[in-house]
Write an enzyme that holds these catalytic residues in place. Structure first.
Site, mmCIF file in Angstrom:
data_model
loop_
_atom_site.group_PDB
_atom_site.id
_atom_site.type_symbol
_atom_site.label_atom_id
_atom_site.label_comp_id
_atom_site.label_asym_id
_atom_site.label_seq_id
_atom_site.Cartn_x
_atom_site.Cartn_y
_atom_site.Cartn_z
ATOM 1 N N ARG A 12 -2.263 22.304 -23.087
ATOM 2 C CA ARG A 12 -0.816 22.212 -22.853
ATOM 3 C C ARG A 12 -0.462 22.547 -21.405
ATOM 4 O O ARG A 12 0.562 23.161 -21.119
ATOM 5 C CB ARG A 12 -0.043 23.123 -23.812
ATOM 6 C CG ARG A 12 -0.223 22.801 -25.273
ATOM 7 C CD ARG A 12 0.279 21.390 -25.629
ATOM 8 N NE ARG A 12 0.047 21.130 -27.058
ATOM 9 C CZ ARG A 12 -1.085 20.611 -27.536
ATOM 10 N NH1 ARG A 12 -2.051 20.284 -26.712
ATOM 11 N NH2 ARG A 12 -1.230 20.383 -28.823
ATOM 12 N N SER A 24 7.706 21.523 -31.490
ATOM 13 C CA SER A 24 7.031 22.824 -31.460
ATOM 14 C C SER A 24 7.595 23.670 -30.316
ATOM 15 O O SER A 24 7.526 23.269 -29.157
ATOM 16 C CB SER A 24 5.528 22.631 -31.272
ATOM 17 O OG SER A 24 4.984 21.906 -32.356
ATOM 18 N N GLU A 28 6.461 26.571 -25.385
ATOM 19 C CA GLU A 28 6.165 25.225 -24.879
ATOM 20 C C GLU A 28 7.346 24.671 -24.107
ATOM 21 O O GLU A 28 7.178 23.920 -23.153
ATOM 22 C CB GLU A 28 5.811 24.268 -26.036
ATOM 23 C CG GLU A 28 4.370 24.311 -26.461
ATOM 24 C CD GLU A 28 3.952 23.037 -27.195
ATOM 25 O OE1 GLU A 28 4.420 21.949 -26.803
ATOM 26 O OE2 GLU A 28 3.163 23.141 -28.136
#
Length: 346
Positions: A167, A241, A337
């Site tokens: 990520r 998310s 995130e």
């Protein structure tokens, strides 16, 4: 260029905010005219991975570059999914909707992105976050990234220069240097299905018992699973998310396993384990919990939702309570995130 531009419809949380200045970028020639020496305050794609805390000062640049071609700028033909055929370089402009791009490549006979179906966002955002799902990261398919370097001009970065991690990427760590304009993907070639992660294999067996696995079947399975777990933006404001899956040392995982025998994990390389953040949040009692207009989704604890009328500050405060509770329960730090945008994010 527009002033005092309303951004409520341009972020998937549906949060009220205004941009001091707003410009829709639909042609590369506009970059020549702008001559940007530094990054805008906000580079906006689909608005699916950000949390607007208040008004956005300066320039908001909305990326609306479109088009999908081969590496020579030609229209993609229909490919025969012949095993052993060479892979193809596909170039997609940064403003192309990610889900539409995945389905388009599959319709052309090019596999490779099926595990990433139904992820929200645009093509241009995919390398920044190094999006991933069900055993695949977009870095596994990226060949090169085309970008505008602020104060310099157009350039191309190869995969190694993108410095991808979980990520993460060079673009995320150095957000003020490049504006992504297009991405080259290496698709097709030898087909090796990835069905071992999550419930994909089980869903394939349920929907297509005894049948040969194909890219389109994997995409269908993934889309069904995601649709069951995640709310549609049009129904409940959310960013997908909200937290990353934490990666911890294998020794730490073994210690936690003694206290929490059901703790799931996946290998994240030598000496590292990836823990599903949704499981941690669920087991800590946060799944479906609500505080005013903010809560976690009833079907997926990893998703924070705006039930209507919430502010960015309220969502941030709710997420920080979850982070603190997970640290108290497991000694694990959850990392967001989503990007925080606005003067209060400074």
């Amino acid at each position: 260029m527009e002033s005092n531009f309303e951004l409520t419809a341009y972020n998937t949380f549906g949060l009220p905010a205004r941009a001091e200045r707003y410009l829709r970028l639909h042609a590369l020639s506009q970059l020549d005219e702008l001559q940007l020496e530094k990054a805008p305050e906000l580079v906006l794609g689909s608005g699916s991975n950000l949390l607007l805390l208040d008004e956005v000062p300066g320039l908001t640049l909305h990326i609306d570059l479109r088009g999908v071609t081969d590496e020579f700028g030609q229209t993609l033909p229909n490919y025969s999914p012949t095993d052993g055929a060479p892979a193809t370089i596909v170039r997609a402009a940064a403003g192309v909707n990610w889900q539409q791009f995945v389905l388009y490549t599959l319709s052309k006979g090019l596999h490779g992105l099926e595990n990433l179906a139904l992820i929200p966002g645009t093509v241009g955002a995919s390398p920044v976050q190094n999006i991933g799902a069900y055993g695949l990261e977009v870095a596994d398919r990226i060949h090169a990234v085309h970008a505008y370097e602020y104060g310099v001009g157009m350039t191309v970065l190869n995969k190694e220069e993108c410095a991808f991690a979980y990520r993460d990427s060079y673009f995320k760590r150095n957000s003020g240097r490049y504006l992504i304009t297009a991405v080259d993907f290496k698709l097709g070639g030898h087909f090796e299905p990835e069905t071992s992660y999550g419930a994909v294999g089980d869903r394939l067996e349920l929907r297509f018992p005894g049948q040969e696995v194909s890219p389109s079947k994997i995409a269908r399975a993934v889309m069904e699973i995601r649709a069951e777990k995640l709310p549609f933006f049009s129904q409940l404001g959310n960013s997908g998310s909200f937290f990353k899956n934490p990666i911890i040392a294998s020794s730490t995982y073994e210690s936690l396993k003694e206290r929490f025998p059901q703790l799931p994990a996946y290998s994240a390389g030598t000496g590292k384990m990836k823990i599903p953040a949704g499981w941690l949040i669920d087991q800590a009692g946060w799944k479906g919990k609500r505080n005013g207009a903010v809560g976690t989704f009833t079907k997926q604890a990893l998703v924070i939702v705006n039930y209507g009328g919430a502010t960015g500050a309220e969502i941030l405060a709710f997420s920080e309570r979850i982070q603190a509770d997970i640290m108290d329960h497991y000694g694990i730090e959850l990392e967001r995130e989503v990007r925080l945008i606005g003067q209060k994010s400074k």
